[in-house]
Write an enzyme that holds these catalytic residues in place. Structure first.
Site, PDB file in Angstrom:
ATOM      1  N   GLN A   5      -4.600   3.065   4.644  1.00 40.74           N
ATOM      2  CA  GLN A   5      -5.000   2.137   3.618  1.00 40.74           C
ATOM      3  C   GLN A   5      -4.380   0.777   4.448  1.00 40.74           C
ATOM      4  OE1 GLN A   5      -2.137   3.321   0.433  1.00 40.74           O
ATOM      5  NE2 GLN A   5      -3.696   4.774  -0.588  1.00 40.74           N
TER       6      GLN A   5
ATOM      7  N   VAL B  87       0.953  -1.100  -0.038  1.00 37.71           N
ATOM      8  CA  VAL B  87       0.116   0.077   0.008  1.00 37.71           C
ATOM      9  C   VAL B  87       0.893   1.203  -0.132  1.00 37.71           C
ATOM     10  CG1 VAL B  87      -1.982  -1.000   1.086  1.00 37.71           C
ATOM     11  CG2 VAL B  87      -0.218   0.046   2.630  1.00 37.71           C
ATOM     12  N   SER B  88       0.426   2.344  -0.542  1.00 34.80           N
ATOM     13  CA  SER B  88       1.310   3.474  -0.613  1.00 34.80           C
ATOM     14  C   SER B  88       1.473   4.231   0.613  1.00 34.80           C
ATOM     15  CB  SER B  88       0.577   4.439  -1.823  1.00 34.80           C
ATOM     16  OG  SER B  88       0.467   3.813  -3.069  1.00 34.80           O
ATOM     17  N   LYS B  89       0.526   4.331   1.568  1.00 34.26           N
ATOM     18  CA  LYS B  89       0.659   5.167   2.719  1.00 34.26           C
ATOM     19  C   LYS B  89       0.923   4.193   4.084  1.00 34.26           C
ATOM     20  CE  LYS B  89      -2.339   8.725   0.831  1.00 34.26           C
ATOM     21  NZ  LYS B  89      -3.435   9.376   1.235  1.00 34.26           N
TER      22      LYS B  89
END
Length: 209
Positions: A15, A8-10
């Protein structure tokens, strides 16, 4: 063995990888065979991906939910899969645009071959655009190309350091943030200025200091 990779990006908790994990579990990945990163896909530093790729052995299959969970871009993805293929490791994508990719099957290899061809096509387009841009700039009297990694200050420091008994070239390169090849193009092992070094300073050797 099936190995699952999730991302996940965060990392702030907004997220989660729950959806990815559920899909990978349903596809047969065992609970203890997961690697998870919380970082942007464009970042080079993804420690769990690095650990995952190192852990894979011949006969294993790397499973990802979507193609963008694995690669920073198409070129990076092609390089990763090429390395896995040489090691006898498969890749299977569960959903999204890359869902047809399963390098353990003939049809899946064909699909990835198309992706690889597109990556090569992209490289050629970028190269052609770069050459065209440089030609256009030269026609207008502007010089193109990358800026010098060596600045005037770095060249002078290299001149003063090279040839000294206590100088370690590797440490000097780290300090200057250049490769040995770049260093030696500008300054000789005895500290003498070379053509590229003169170009950076814009003056003759006798005026270097």
């Amino acid at each position: 063995m099936l190995i699952g990779y999730m991302r996940v990006s965060k990392a702030d908790g907004s997220q989660t990888t729950d959806l990815q994990r559920d899909a990978l579990l349903a596809a047969g990945v065992e609970p203890g065979q997961f690697y998870e990163d919380k970082a942007s896909g464009k970042k080079d530093d993804r420690p769990q991906l690095t650990a995952c790729l190192k852990a894979l052995r011949s006969g294993d299959t790397l499973m990802v939910w979507k193609l963008d969970r694995l690669g920073r871009d198409l070129r990076h993805l092609v390089n990763v899969v090429h390395d896995l293929t040489e090691r006898g490791v498969g890749l299977k994508v569960l959903t999204g645009q890359g869902a047809a990719i399963d390098t353990t099957t003939a049809s899946g290899k064909l699909v990835f071959g198309i992706f690889a061809a597109l990556a090569e096509f992209e490289r050629e387009l970028i190269s052609e655009r770069t050459k065209a841009g440089l030609a256009s700039a030269r026609a207008r009297g502007r010089k193109g190309g990358r800026p010098y990694k060596m600045t005037a200050a770095k060249v002078r420091l290299a001149m003063a350091s090279m040839g000294q008994p206590g100088t370690k070239v590797g440490e000097l390169c780290k300090e200057l943030e250049v490769t040995r090849q770049t260093l030696y193009r500008h300054v000789s092992p005895t500290g003498e200025l070379r053509p590229d070094g003169k170009k950076v300073l814009g003056i003759g050797f006798e005026d270097a200091f």
